[in-house]
Design a protein around this motif. Structure first.
Motif, mmCIF file in Angstrom:
data_model
loop_
_atom_site.group_PDB
_atom_site.id
_atom_site.type_symbol
_atom_site.label_atom_id
_atom_site.label_comp_id
_atom_site.label_asym_id
_atom_site.label_seq_id
_atom_site.Cartn_x
_atom_site.Cartn_y
_atom_site.Cartn_z
ATOM 1 N N GLU A 1 0.688 -1.332 0.117
ATOM 2 C CA GLU A 1 -0.069 -0.051 0.066
ATOM 3 C C GLU A 1 0.715 0.719 0.490
ATOM 4 O O GLU A 1 0.639 2.359 -0.597
ATOM 5 C CB GLU A 1 -1.020 -0.019 0.860
ATOM 6 N N ALA A 2 2.392 1.274 0.617
ATOM 7 C CA ALA A 2 3.073 2.430 0.695
ATOM 8 C C ALA A 2 3.948 2.418 -0.850
ATOM 9 O O ALA A 2 4.035 3.820 -1.341
ATOM 10 C CB ALA A 2 3.474 2.484 2.025
ATOM 11 N N GLY B 1 0.477 3.976 -2.785
ATOM 12 C CA GLY B 1 0.745 4.953 -2.285
ATOM 13 C C GLY B 1 1.419 6.478 -2.885
ATOM 14 O O GLY B 1 1.249 7.494 -3.377
ATOM 15 N N GLU C 1 1.149 6.809 -6.483
ATOM 16 C CA GLU C 1 -0.023 8.052 -7.091
ATOM 17 C C GLU C 1 0.281 9.667 -6.511
ATOM 18 O O GLU C 1 -0.032 10.258 -7.220
ATOM 19 C CB GLU C 1 -1.458 7.425 -5.725
ATOM 20 N N GLN C 2 1.174 8.869 -5.311
ATOM 21 C CA GLN C 2 1.264 10.963 -5.272
ATOM 22 C C GLN C 2 2.347 11.391 -6.325
ATOM 23 O O GLN C 2 2.361 13.022 -6.548
ATOM 24 C CB GLN C 2 2.189 11.093 -3.879
ATOM 25 N N HIS D 1 0.932 6.020 -11.252
ATOM 26 C CA HIS D 1 1.079 5.348 -10.858
ATOM 27 C C HIS D 1 0.275 3.927 -11.719
ATOM 28 O O HIS D 1 0.300 2.935 -12.615
ATOM 29 C CB HIS D 1 -0.580 4.704 -9.580
ATOM 30 N N TYR E 1 8.481 7.720 -0.659
ATOM 31 C CA TYR E 1 8.238 6.488 0.231
ATOM 32 C C TYR E 1 8.591 6.155 1.160
ATOM 33 O O TYR E 1 9.119 6.548 1.726
ATOM 34 C CB TYR E 1 8.370 5.575 -1.167
ATOM 35 N N ASN F 1 6.102 8.527 3.009
ATOM 36 C CA ASN F 1 6.040 9.736 4.188
ATOM 37 C C ASN F 1 7.290 10.315 4.587
ATOM 38 O O ASN F 1 6.631 10.623 6.151
ATOM 39 C CB ASN F 1 4.494 9.430 5.197
ATOM 40 N N ASN G 1 0.494 17.668 -1.143
ATOM 41 C CA ASN G 1 0.116 16.330 0.348
ATOM 42 C C ASN G 1 1.366 16.534 1.091
ATOM 43 O O ASN G 1 0.778 16.150 1.716
ATOM 44 C CB ASN G 1 0.106 15.547 -0.751
#
Length: 581
Positions: free
Chosen positions: A440-441, A444, A447-448, A452, A488, A490, A517
């Motif tokens: 998921e990371a 994510g 996508e940021q 993706h 990756y 965050n 973000n």
């Protein structure tokens, strides 16, 4: 090579690696002692056959002696086999203990003026040490201490036999000293030229496209040929000396062996020795000289391994491993730069001088300025790649060196100006090669970065292999995947150096959203850019020129776009002086 070194804080890892092989080393000494005792089997067997069996014509005695000799020879073969296996595994154990640290040093050397030019030399040095230890070269050194034992037995047979063997041993020792003296410089020269040659080859491989496009192959080939010629000349001189002296050592040993036979025959004629002494003395004298001959034969490998060992040890001392620090809490509040001045590795002049600013959670800073104003150099200091010559960089009040590099990396995302991806899959590159990354990371982060959809359209999706350096991808794709890698996990601090240099309009929108973000989740983003479009999501701007901060403050106050004087001209940003925040 020494089996132990004085332990200091800077070489404790080296000492630990060597100490871990101490048990194997003691085992080798024990096996060598037993093997050298069993080497007496052949000489004493011949002595008994000539002095006991032949005069008595006793077949049962001959059979009994032969069976006993066969058992002892089998035991010697088994001990030789196990000694070789122990040595091979000791070499592997030493490599396994040192290789993680050596790899870390190779990754750090380009950032340190003490080792910037070494390239992959530490890895080659470790290979040299391991290959020598895993070969047959060390056996001569383990057997060498037993030479006085064999010489003493030769003296027991007869003083003349002992003197002949001793003279032969002295001749071989002198040849060994000559080998050391005459091969030292050529081996050092070969190592130095080899390092230069390998660095040129690696640089040519990395820049293959430039070389091919601009017709530089022939000119670089000429440079390669000159360096390679020097490398081969040094190797040739070493081989000539080692081979010549090695040949002399063989002749000397054969001459001594024949001389002992002649002396033994003379003693038998004079009635001072038995016929068995002739053969036994010849075998033992040859055995006494064999370790020295073996040392000379493998001297080139030994000298190379010794130099490699010394370089590795010096490198461990010069670049000590960072001590374990108390794990700090995850940064979550501030990032500050306090009077930071920078000198690039290997240089002597400042490229950044006295820069200071402070950011709080949710902030985004844009750093702008002309080329060579110190922006990228400052970025390297912000992520801990370069250490400040003066001043400090702090996360939540703690300087970056209070974190271990691996722990600090969890809190930092970095997109350098020169993008480097690694051979592997897209998934591995985004996840920074974590062993068990969170899927998921990974998604994510992609996508940021707005990549993706592009990834899932590839034939293998996230499992697509990108080739060395990401050669299978376009420049824009590499940049967006590198951006996903920076995002990756965050991280609290995200530093992006020219993140839109290869991006199209869609990519720039994704970049702006990614910066937004980071701010929204309470992180801090720093963007270095020439194009104003990369600064759409920042709230602060730092203007740099000549390595100094010229202005710092809110974006709208610092930046004003001057109207273009002509319709065809492209407007350029100008900067207004502002007070330091």
């Amino acid at each position: 090579m020494r089996s132990s070194v004085a332990q200091t804080p800077s070489n404790s890892g080296f000492v630990a690696a060597v100490s871990g092989c101490r048990g194997a080393f003691l085992g080798l000494l024990l096996f060598s002692a037993l093997i050298n005792l069993l080497y007496l089997t052949g000489s004493f067997y011949m002595l008994q056959v000539y002095d006991r069996v032949i005069p008595s014509r006793s077949v049962p005695t001959l059979v009994a002696l032969s069976l006993l000799a066969a058992v002892l020879f089998a035991g010697q073969a088994a001990l030789d086999f196990f000694r070789s296996r122990i040595l091979t595994r000791m070499a592997r154990s030493l490599d396994e203990r040192l290789s993680p640290r050596v790899f870390a040093l190779v990754a750090q050397l380009p950032l340190n003026p003490k080792g910037k030019s070494l390239g992959l030399q530490p890895l080659r040095d470790l290979d040299q040490v391991r290959n020598f230890l895993a070969g047959s070269g060390p056996f001569g050194f383990f057997d060498l201490p037993w030479m006085p034992f064999y010489l003493a037995i030769c003296f027991l047979f007869h003083p003349l036999i002992g003197i002949a063997a001793l003279v032969g041993a002295l001749v071989l020792v002198i040849l060994t000293i000559c080998t050391e003296v005459f091969t030292r410089r050529p081996i050092q020269a070969a190592s130095q030229h080899g390092a230069v040659r390998n660095n040129l080859a690696e640089a040519s491989r990395r820049n293959a496209e430039v070389i091919a496009a601009m017709g530089m192959t022939g000119r670089l080939g000429t440079s390669w040929g000159e360096i390679n010629q020097k490398h081969l000349d040094a190797h040739e001189r070493t081989s000539d000396v080692a081979g010549g002296l090695g040949g002399l050592s063989k002749v000397a040993r054969m001459a001594v062996q024949s001389g002992v036979l002649g002396i033994g025959a003379y003693l038998v004629i004079q009635g001072e020795a038995s016929a068995g002494v002739i053969i036994a003395g010849s075998i033992l004298s040859a055995r006494a000289l064999a370790p020295v001959e073996q040392v000379i034969a493998h001297w080139k490998g030994f000298a190379g391994a010794r130099q490699s060992w010394a370089r590795l040890r010096a490198l461990f001392v010069a670049l000590p491993e960072q001590a374990q620090t108390l794990p700090l809490r995850k940064p979550a509040a501030t990032f500050s730069v306090e009077e930071v001045s920078l000198v690039p590795p290997g240089a002597q002049s400042f490229v950044v001088n006295g820069v200071s600013f402070s950011l709080k959670t949710g902030s985004a800073l844009g750093i702008v300025g002309p080329s060579a104003s110190g922006k990228s150099s400052l970025a390297r200091a912000l992520v801990g790649v370069w250490q400040p010559a003066r001043g400090s960089v702090r996360l939540d009040g703690a300087t970056l060196d209070q974190w271990s590099p691996d722990t600090l990396g969890l809190h930092i995302g970095y997109l350098p100006q020169d993008i480097e991806l690694f051979e592997g899959t897209i998934r591995q590159n985004i996840a920074r090669f974590e062993v068990e990354p969170d899927p998921e990371a990974i998604i994510g982060a992609a996508e940021q970065a707005g990549v993706h959809d592009l990834i899932v359209r590839l034939p293998q999706g996230y499992d697509t292999r990108i080739g060395e350096g990401g050669i299978a991808l376009s420049g824009g794709q590499r940049q967006r995947i590198a951006l996903a890698r920076a995002l990756y996990g965050n991280p609290f601090l995200v530093v992006l150096d020219e993140p839109n240099s290869n991006l199209d309009g869609e990519g720039e929108q994704a970049l702006t959203q990614a910066i937004a973000n980071v701010r929204a989740r309470g992180g801090i983003a720093i963007v270095i850019a020439h194009r104003p479009s990369a600064l759409a999501a920042v709230d602060l701007v730092l203007v740099m020129a000549n390595g100094e901060a010229k202005a710092f403050g809110p974006r709208d106050e610092i930046m004003r776009i001057k109207p273009a004087p002509r319709p065809v001209a492209v407007s350029q940003p100008t900067f207004a002086k502002a007070g330091t925040a």
